[in-house]
Design a protein around this motif. Sequence first.
Motif, PDB file in Angstrom:
ATOM      1  N   GLU A  28       0.852  -1.201  -0.056  1.00 19.01           N
ATOM      2  CA  GLU A  28       0.007   0.151   0.062  1.00 19.01           C
ATOM      3  C   GLU A  28       0.852   1.386   0.215  1.00 19.01           C
ATOM      4  N   ILE A  29       0.158   2.431  -0.327  1.00 24.00           N
ATOM      5  CA  ILE A  29       0.904   3.685  -0.214  1.00 24.00           C
ATOM      6  C   ILE A  29       0.144   4.840   0.472  1.00 24.00           C
ATOM      7  N   LEU A  30       0.591   5.455   1.345  1.00 26.19           N
ATOM      8  CA  LEU A  30      -0.032   6.724   1.904  1.00 26.19           C
ATOM      9  C   LEU A  30       0.128   7.817   1.124  1.00 26.19           C
ATOM     10  N   VAL A  31      -0.668   8.672   1.113  1.00 24.45           N
ATOM     11  CA  VAL A  31      -0.834   9.772   0.353  1.00 24.45           C
ATOM     12  C   VAL A  31      -1.333  11.036   0.960  1.00 24.45           C
ATOM     13  N   GLU A  32      -1.093  12.258   0.825  1.00 22.59           N
ATOM     14  CA  GLU A  32      -1.555  13.351   1.267  1.00 22.59           C
ATOM     15  C   GLU A  32      -2.159  13.818   0.026  1.00 22.59           C
ATOM     16  N   ILE A  33      -3.667  14.286   0.246  1.00 28.94           N
ATOM     17  CA  ILE A  33      -4.477  14.610  -0.920  1.00 28.94           C
ATOM     18  C   ILE A  33      -4.577  16.314  -0.967  1.00 28.94           C
ATOM     19  N   VAL A  34      -4.377  17.110  -1.767  1.00 26.60           N
ATOM     20  CA  VAL A  34      -4.237  18.442  -2.036  1.00 26.60           C
ATOM     21  C   VAL A  34      -5.752  18.913  -2.611  1.00 26.60           C
ATOM     22  N   SER A  35      -5.876  18.463  -3.663  1.00 25.72           N
ATOM     23  CA  SER A  35      -6.962  18.978  -4.550  1.00 25.72           C
ATOM     24  C   SER A  35      -7.878  17.775  -4.989  1.00 25.72           C
ATOM     25  N   ASP A  36      -9.393  18.111  -4.877  1.00 27.38           N
ATOM     26  CA  ASP A  36     -10.207  17.141  -5.507  1.00 27.38           C
ATOM     27  C   ASP A  36     -11.377  17.837  -6.249  1.00 27.38           C
ATOM     28  N   SER A  37     -11.681  17.859  -7.440  1.00 27.84           N
ATOM     29  CA  SER A  37     -12.830  18.442  -7.801  1.00 27.84           C
ATOM     30  C   SER A  37     -14.066  17.747  -7.920  1.00 27.84           C
ATOM     31  N   ASN A  62     -19.552   0.548   7.571  1.00 29.32           N
ATOM     32  CA  ASN A  62     -18.234   0.718   7.145  1.00 29.32           C
ATOM     33  C   ASN A  62     -18.379   1.845   6.143  1.00 29.32           C
ATOM     34  N   PRO A  63     -18.465   3.136   6.548  1.00 33.08           N
ATOM     35  CA  PRO A  63     -18.449   4.241   5.462  1.00 33.08           C
ATOM     36  C   PRO A  63     -17.296   4.343   4.749  1.00 33.08           C
ATOM     37  N   ILE A  64     -17.721   5.281   3.545  1.00 30.65           N
ATOM     38  CA  ILE A  64     -16.548   5.247   2.430  1.00 30.65           C
ATOM     39  C   ILE A  64     -16.212   6.809   2.124  1.00 30.65           C
ATOM     40  N   ILE A  65     -15.142   6.873   1.845  1.00 29.96           N
ATOM     41  CA  ILE A  65     -14.566   8.442   1.716  1.00 29.96           C
ATOM     42  C   ILE A  65     -15.219   8.822   0.081  1.00 29.96           C
ATOM     43  N   ILE A  66     -15.935   9.903   0.102  1.00 29.11           N
ATOM     44  CA  ILE A  66     -16.415  10.350  -1.210  1.00 29.11           C
ATOM     45  C   ILE A  66     -15.231  11.099  -2.037  1.00 29.11           C
ATOM     46  N   GLY A  67     -15.391  11.255  -3.377  1.00 28.27           N
ATOM     47  CA  GLY A  67     -14.592  11.975  -4.092  1.00 28.27           C
ATOM     48  C   GLY A  67     -13.536  11.197  -4.941  1.00 28.27           C
ATOM     49  N   HIS A  68     -13.331  11.433  -6.223  1.00 23.79           N
ATOM     50  CA  HIS A  68     -12.589  10.636  -7.224  1.00 23.79           C
ATOM     51  C   HIS A  68     -11.689  11.363  -8.090  1.00 23.79           C
ATOM     52  N   GLU A  69     -11.510  12.650  -7.988  1.00 24.88           N
ATOM     53  CA  GLU A  69     -11.103  13.299  -9.123  1.00 24.88           C
ATOM     54  C   GLU A  69      -9.975  14.167  -8.315  1.00 24.88           C
ATOM     55  N   PHE A  70      -9.020  13.590  -7.722  1.00 27.94           N
ATOM     56  CA  PHE A  70      -8.162  14.118  -6.699  1.00 27.94           C
ATOM     57  C   PHE A  70      -6.456  13.788  -7.272  1.00 27.94           C
ATOM     58  N   ALA A  71      -5.705  14.781  -6.308  1.00 31.46           N
ATOM     59  CA  ALA A  71      -4.092  14.697  -6.593  1.00 31.46           C
ATOM     60  C   ALA A  71      -3.545  15.110  -5.438  1.00 31.46           C
ATOM     61  N   GLY A  72      -2.291  14.714  -5.245  1.00 32.08           N
ATOM     62  CA  GLY A  72      -1.710  15.082  -4.178  1.00 32.08           C
ATOM     63  C   GLY A  72      -0.245  14.871  -3.933  1.00 32.08           C
ATOM     64  N   ASN A  73       0.183  14.400  -3.092  1.00 32.87           N
ATOM     65  CA  ASN A  73       1.626  14.036  -2.652  1.00 32.87           C
ATOM     66  C   ASN A  73       1.873  12.751  -2.119  1.00 32.87           C
ATOM     67  N   ILE A  74       2.758  11.778  -2.513  1.00 32.70           N
ATOM     68  CA  ILE A  74       3.241  10.643  -2.147  1.00 32.70           C
ATOM     69  C   ILE A  74       3.981  10.741  -0.522  1.00 32.70           C
ATOM     70  N   VAL A  75       3.361  10.090   0.219  1.00 29.36           N
ATOM     71  CA  VAL A  75       3.977  10.450   1.610  1.00 29.36           C
ATOM     72  C   VAL A  75       4.904   9.201   2.341  1.00 29.36           C
ATOM     73  N   LYS A  86       8.023   7.333  -5.018  1.00 32.05           N
ATOM     74  CA  LYS A  86       9.089   7.858  -3.991  1.00 32.05           C
ATOM     75  C   LYS A  86       8.219   8.825  -3.238  1.00 32.05           C
ATOM     76  N   PRO A  87       8.457   8.840  -1.850  1.00 35.30           N
ATOM     77  CA  PRO A  87       7.723   9.930  -1.110  1.00 35.30           C
ATOM     78  C   PRO A  87       8.264  11.350  -1.251  1.00 35.30           C
ATOM     79  N   GLY A  88       7.205  12.260  -1.125  1.00 33.29           N
ATOM     80  CA  GLY A  88       7.696  13.658  -1.843  1.00 33.29           C
ATOM     81  C   GLY A  88       7.379  13.966  -3.289  1.00 33.29           C
ATOM     82  N   THR A  89       6.718  13.167  -3.896  1.00 31.86           N
ATOM     83  CA  THR A  89       6.599  13.241  -5.288  1.00 31.86           C
ATOM     84  C   THR A  89       4.903  13.364  -5.541  1.00 31.86           C
ATOM     85  N   LYS A  90       4.662  14.215  -6.695  1.00 31.31           N
ATOM     86  CA  LYS A  90       3.171  14.257  -6.646  1.00 31.31           C
ATOM     87  C   LYS A  90       2.585  13.101  -7.525  1.00 31.31           C
ATOM     88  N   PHE A  91       1.292  12.828  -7.268  1.00 29.84           N
ATOM     89  CA  PHE A  91       0.470  11.791  -8.075  1.00 29.84           C
ATOM     90  C   PHE A  91      -0.752  12.208  -8.833  1.00 29.84           C
TER      91      PHE A  91
END
Length: 417
Positions: A28-37, A62-75, A86-91
Motif C-alpha cells: 500500500e501507499i500513504l498519500v496526502e491529498i491536496v485537491s479534488d474537483s 463501514n462508511p466510504i470516503i467520497i471524491g474521485h477527481e483528486f491529486a496530491g503528494n506521496i507520503v 518515491k515519497p515527496g513526489t506528486k501523483f
Amino acid sequence: MKTKAVRLYGANDLRLEEFDLPEIKDDEILVEIVSDSICMSTYKCAILGEKHKRVPKDVSENPIIIGHEFAGNIVKVGKKWQNQFKPGTKFAQQPALNYKGSMASPGYSYMYFGGDATYAIVPPEVMELGCLINYEGDAYYEASLAEPMSCIIGAYHATYHTEMGKYTHFMGIKENGNLAILAGAGPMGLGTIDYALHGDINPKLVVVTDVDNSRLERAREIFEDEANKCGIKLIFVNTKETSDPDKYLMEISDGHGYDDVFAMAPVKEVVEQADRILARDGCLNFFAGPTDTNFKGEINFYNVHYNSTHVMGTTGGNTDDLIESLRLTEKKRINPACMVTHIGGLDSVIETTLNLPKIPGGKKLIYTQINMPLTAISDFKNKAKEDKRFEKLAEIVENNKGLWCTEAERYLLENFR
C-alpha cells in the motif's frame, strides 16, 4: 496517522470526521491529498447511498470516503512499490479501476481511499492496474481535472465513422468535419470545446448550443480568439432565441448536417435534436449520464438504415486518456481550468455535494488541506471586503482571463491553510 475526510453512511448522509488510518501494508501507499474537483457522479452517489452500484451494501457500518477527481503528494511507500514510487513526489489518480470484474472505485467504495480527505491509503490494486500515476506538473488542480478531461478525451476516441462498402470503423471524430456540442456551455462542455480545438484530430466547424446566455458568453470569452488562431470556425447558439433551432443549425452547416454531435445533457429534447441534425454517417455521442434508468428519446431509424447514422455513449476515460490529458496540460495545449468556477475547502464539501445541481457555474474545486466556504471565482473581489486575502486572489485570476491558475493555487495553499 490521522485523517479528516467526508464519509458516506447512506443516502444523503455525509459526515466530515477525523479518524485514524491504519498503518500501511507492504503493498500500500500513504498519500496526502491536496485537491479534488467535485463531480456530478459524486452527487449521484451521495443521494443514492447503498443503492448506487459502486457503493457497498454495508456502508452504514463501514462508511466510504467520497471524491474521485483528486491529486496530491506521496507520503510513504510500502516495500513492494518502492522502486516505482518515491515519497515527496506528486501523483495523479485514475479512478476507473475495473479490477477483476469488481465495480469498486475510489470515491465510491473504499473506507480509506477517496479524494475528499487530508490523507488516504492507496490499495494495491490501484498500483497493479497502473492507475496511480507519477505526476510532474506544477499545479495539483490540473492533475485533479485530468480525470474529467480524460472522460472527454475518451469520448472523442470512442466516436467513430464508416466507409460505404467496407466493414471498417475509423475511430475518432471526422477530420475537417462539422462538430456540434449540444447543451455545451457547462463545465464538461467547455472541456469538450478545448479538446476540439487542441486535440490531434480537429473539425473545421464547431457549433456550441445552450439556453443560458451568460454561460455562452463565458465560453465565447475563453475560446473565440483561440479558435481563430486554430483556423476553426466556432459559433455559439442560444436555441431558446431561435424559432426553429434545427433549421438554424442546419443552415450553419450549409445543409450538410453534423458529422459528430455530443449531447452533453440527459434531456430528451437535446438527444432528439442531436439525432435530427446528423449528417450521413454522423455519430451521436450521448455523453451525459442520466439518473433516470428509463430515460428515452426518439431516434430516426430510417436514417440509421439508409444514412448510416449511429448512436453510442461513453462513461469515463481509461488510463491512457488520463495520461494524454496530463501530457496535453503539461504542454499547455489544453487548459482544464476553463471548467472551474468555484473554489472551496474541505469544510464546504458536504453542502456543495448535496446541492451540486442547484449551484450555478462549472466545476467546484476543493482544496482538502484548507477550510474555506465554497466561493465563486467571480466573487473574489467582493469577498476582499471581509478578507484581504481574496483581494490578491482576485488580482491573480483577473490577470488570467478570469481563470484559475497555478499562481492562484500557490497563493491559496500558502495563505489559507
